[in-house]
Motif scaffolding. Structure first.
Motif, PDB file in Angstrom:
ATOM      1  N   ARG A  76       0.862  -1.188   0.000  1.00  0.00           N
ATOM      2  CA  ARG A  76       0.000   0.000   0.000  1.00  0.00           C
ATOM      3  C   ARG A  76       0.898   1.238   0.000  1.00  0.00           C
ATOM      4  O   ARG A  76       1.444   1.624   1.039  1.00  0.00           O
ATOM      5  CB  ARG A  76      -0.892   0.021   1.248  1.00  0.00           C
ATOM      6  N   SER A  77       1.041   1.869  -1.139  1.00  0.00           N
ATOM      7  CA  SER A  77       1.927   3.027  -1.226  1.00  0.00           C
ATOM      8  C   SER A  77       1.433   4.194  -0.380  1.00  0.00           C
ATOM      9  O   SER A  77       2.227   5.031   0.063  1.00  0.00           O
ATOM     10  CB  SER A  77       2.067   3.473  -2.682  1.00  0.00           C
ATOM     11  N   ASP A  78       0.119   4.247  -0.112  1.00  0.00           N
ATOM     12  CA  ASP A  78      -0.423   5.349   0.683  1.00  0.00           C
ATOM     13  C   ASP A  78      -0.095   5.222   2.167  1.00  0.00           C
ATOM     14  O   ASP A  78      -0.336   6.156   2.938  1.00  0.00           O
ATOM     15  CB  ASP A  78      -1.943   5.437   0.508  1.00  0.00           C
ATOM     16  N   LEU A  79       0.468   4.078   2.584  1.00  0.00           N
ATOM     17  CA  LEU A  79       0.799   3.865   3.997  1.00  0.00           C
ATOM     18  C   LEU A  79       2.289   4.034   4.287  1.00  0.00           C
ATOM     19  O   LEU A  79       2.712   3.877   5.430  1.00  0.00           O
ATOM     20  CB  LEU A  79       0.364   2.463   4.440  1.00  0.00           C
ATOM     21  N   THR A  80       3.068   4.363   3.272  1.00  0.00           N
ATOM     22  CA  THR A  80       4.521   4.463   3.447  1.00  0.00           C
ATOM     23  C   THR A  80       4.888   5.438   4.559  1.00  0.00           C
ATOM     24  O   THR A  80       5.780   5.168   5.377  1.00  0.00           O
ATOM     25  CB  THR A  80       5.188   4.902   2.134  1.00  0.00           C
ATOM     26  N   SER A  81       4.194   6.565   4.632  1.00  0.00           N
ATOM     27  CA  SER A  81       4.526   7.586   5.627  1.00  0.00           C
ATOM     28  C   SER A  81       4.170   7.153   7.046  1.00  0.00           C
ATOM     29  O   SER A  81       4.617   7.775   8.017  1.00  0.00           O
ATOM     30  CB  SER A  81       3.803   8.898   5.297  1.00  0.00           C
ATOM     31  N   GLN A  82       3.352   6.093   7.183  1.00  0.00           N
ATOM     32  CA  GLN A  82       2.929   5.645   8.507  1.00  0.00           C
ATOM     33  C   GLN A  82       3.759   4.479   9.040  1.00  0.00           C
ATOM     34  O   GLN A  82       3.555   4.041  10.173  1.00  0.00           O
ATOM     35  CB  GLN A  82       1.454   5.229   8.464  1.00  0.00           C
ATOM     36  N   PHE A  88       4.026   2.550  12.858  1.00  0.00           N
ATOM     37  CA  PHE A  88       3.834   1.128  13.160  1.00  0.00           C
ATOM     38  C   PHE A  88       5.041   0.564  13.907  1.00  0.00           C
ATOM     39  O   PHE A  88       4.898  -0.253  14.820  1.00  0.00           O
ATOM     40  CB  PHE A  88       3.598   0.337  11.864  1.00  0.00           C
ATOM     41  N   ILE A  89       6.233   0.994  13.522  1.00  0.00           N
ATOM     42  CA  ILE A  89       7.449   0.534  14.205  1.00  0.00           C
ATOM     43  C   ILE A  89       7.492   1.092  15.629  1.00  0.00           C
ATOM     44  O   ILE A  89       7.818   0.375  16.585  1.00  0.00           O
ATOM     45  CB  ILE A  89       8.699   0.949  13.413  1.00  0.00           C
ATOM     46  N   ASP A  90       7.156   2.369  15.793  1.00  0.00           N
ATOM     47  CA  ASP A  90       7.158   2.982  17.126  1.00  0.00           C
ATOM     48  C   ASP A  90       6.176   2.282  18.061  1.00  0.00           C
ATOM     49  O   ASP A  90       6.482   2.049  19.243  1.00  0.00           O
ATOM     50  CB  ASP A  90       6.802   4.468  17.037  1.00  0.00           C
ATOM     51  N   THR A  91       4.977   1.971  17.566  1.00  0.00           N
ATOM     52  CA  THR A  91       3.985   1.319  18.414  1.00  0.00           C
ATOM     53  C   THR A  91       4.395  -0.109  18.745  1.00  0.00           C
ATOM     54  O   THR A  91       4.101  -0.611  19.842  1.00  0.00           O
ATOM     55  CB  THR A  91       2.600   1.327  17.747  1.00  0.00           C
ATOM     56  N   THR A  92       5.098  -0.763  17.827  1.00  0.00           N
ATOM     57  CA  THR A  92       5.638  -2.093  18.120  1.00  0.00           C
ATOM     58  C   THR A  92       6.651  -2.015  19.254  1.00  0.00           C
ATOM     59  O   THR A  92       6.633  -2.832  20.185  1.00  0.00           O
ATOM     60  CB  THR A  92       6.302  -2.698  16.869  1.00  0.00           C
ATOM     61  N   GLU A  93       7.537  -1.024  19.201  1.00  0.00           N
ATOM     62  CA  GLU A  93       8.532  -0.860  20.271  1.00  0.00           C
ATOM     63  C   GLU A  93       7.867  -0.524  21.602  1.00  0.00           C
ATOM     64  O   GLU A  93       8.303  -1.009  22.655  1.00  0.00           O
ATOM     65  CB  GLU A  93       9.525   0.229  19.872  1.00  0.00           C
ATOM     66  N   ALA A  94       6.815   0.282  21.563  1.00  0.00           N
ATOM     67  CA  ALA A  94       6.102   0.616  22.805  1.00  0.00           C
ATOM     68  C   ALA A  94       5.495  -0.641  23.425  1.00  0.00           C
ATOM     69  O   ALA A  94       5.553  -0.835  24.652  1.00  0.00           O
ATOM     70  CB  ALA A  94       5.017   1.654  22.522  1.00  0.00           C
ATOM     71  N   GLU A  95       4.927  -1.512  22.595  1.00  0.00           N
ATOM     72  CA  GLU A  95       4.349  -2.750  23.106  1.00  0.00           C
ATOM     73  C   GLU A  95       5.434  -3.672  23.652  1.00  0.00           C
ATOM     74  O   GLU A  95       5.253  -4.302  24.712  1.00  0.00           O
ATOM     75  CB  GLU A  95       3.560  -3.463  22.013  1.00  0.00           C
ATOM     76  N   LEU A  96       6.552  -3.772  22.961  1.00  0.00           N
ATOM     77  CA  LEU A  96       7.654  -4.605  23.443  1.00  0.00           C
ATOM     78  C   LEU A  96       8.151  -4.112  24.796  1.00  0.00           C
ATOM     79  O   LEU A  96       8.437  -4.915  25.696  1.00  0.00           O
ATOM     80  CB  LEU A  96       8.802  -4.609  22.427  1.00  0.00           C
ATOM     81  N   ASN A  97       8.260  -2.803  24.960  1.00  0.00           N
ATOM     82  CA  ASN A  97       8.731  -2.259  26.235  1.00  0.00           C
ATOM     83  C   ASN A  97       7.755  -2.542  27.369  1.00  0.00           C
ATOM     84  O   ASN A  97       8.171  -2.670  28.530  1.00  0.00           O
ATOM     85  CB  ASN A  97       8.969  -0.753  26.110  1.00  0.00           C
ATOM     86  N   ARG A  98       6.475  -2.636  27.054  1.00  0.00           N
ATOM     87  CA  ARG A  98       5.490  -2.968  28.091  1.00  0.00           C
ATOM     88  C   ARG A  98       5.528  -4.433  28.472  1.00  0.00           C
ATOM     89  O   ARG A  98       5.337  -4.785  29.633  1.00  0.00           O
ATOM     90  CB  ARG A  98       4.070  -2.620  27.622  1.00  0.00           C
ATOM     91  N   LYS A  99       5.791  -5.309  27.500  1.00  0.00           N
ATOM     92  CA  LYS A  99       5.569  -6.740  27.713  1.00  0.00           C
ATOM     93  C   LYS A  99       6.828  -7.578  27.843  1.00  0.00           C
ATOM     94  O   LYS A  99       6.784  -8.670  28.423  1.00  0.00           O
ATOM     95  CB  LYS A  99       4.723  -7.297  26.560  1.00  0.00           C
ATOM     96  N   VAL A 100       7.947  -7.117  27.302  1.00  0.00           N
ATOM     97  CA  VAL A 100       9.145  -7.960  27.229  1.00  0.00           C
ATOM     98  C   VAL A 100      10.153  -7.563  28.300  1.00  0.00           C
ATOM     99  O   VAL A 100      10.407  -6.375  28.527  1.00  0.00           O
ATOM    100  CB  VAL A 100       9.799  -7.849  25.833  1.00  0.00           C
TER     101      VAL A 100
END
Length: 202
Positions: free
Chosen positions: A16-22, A26-38
């Motif tokens: 999805r080329s329209d999601l490139t800027s986001q 997605f990476i930031d929210t993944t890191e936030a979840e990892l910091n909460r759970k891991v």
């Protein structure tokens, strides 16, 4: 795999080329979840600090305490207590100062009891935040050892209400990526709901 390659892989899976800027989000929210759970051995860090007051500011990347000890003198470990326990201790000892024996985590600070009567060198052992990926920091232990965690995490945060997605890769080969989604409880049956409304006058 580095940060740039990760973003390329995520973009390829999204298709999805329209999601490139986001993708960074997605990476930031993944890191936030990892910091909460891991809590992993590669997240264990040490820092030294000078304790000369009741409160000591924690490191910026602090997540969770493992051990606190006084390095000077007899290398005494401090015992982790609740804020209420420290208050009880202070009251029982007329809030006198001395070599710290206990600590509590209070609003981003380390509270010591008794309040230090001089300067002490503390060693803090703790779980620290995973170093965030960026253009200037292109890798960390998660990406180096578990790149799939970032890939799946980014896709999961793009599709938070689904437990799997089907994506197309080169040659239009369909690939299913799945993850766990917490179960959403079913609403009560109508008969039970009617009694609830009657009981609470809804």
């Amino acid at each position: 795999m580095n940060y740039s390659e990760l973003k390329t892989n995520i973009a390829d899976y999204l298709n999805r080329s329209d999601l490139t800027s986001q993708i960074d989000i997605f990476i930031d929210t993944t890191e936030a979840e990892l910091n909460r759970k891991v809590r992993d051995k590669d997240m264990i860090k040490r820092a030294t600090a000078t304790a000369d007051a009741q409160y000591l500011t924690l490191p910026d990347d602090w997540l969770e305490v493992i051990n606190v000890e006084i390095q000077s003198g007899d290398f005494s470990p401090l015992l982790h207590q609740s804020m209420e326990s420290l208050d009880v201790f202070r009251k029982a000892n007329d809030d006198s100062s001395g070599q710290p024996k206990y600590f509590a985590i209070v609003d981003g600070t380390l509270e010591l009891a008794p309040t230090p009567d001089t300067s002490y060198t503390l060693q803090l052992t703790y779980y620290g935040k995973i170093t965030a990926l960026s253009d200037s920091n292109t890798s960390n232990f998660v990406l180096a050892s578990h790149p799939d965690v970032y890939l799946y995490g980014a896709l999961k945060h793009k599709y938070p209400n689904r437990n799997q997605i089907t994506v197309k890769t080169d040659g239009d080969v369909e690939t299913i990526i799945a993850w766990d989604v917490p179960d959403v409880p079913e609403p009560p049956p109508e008969s039970e709901w009617a009694s609830i409304k009657e009981e609470y006058d809804l």
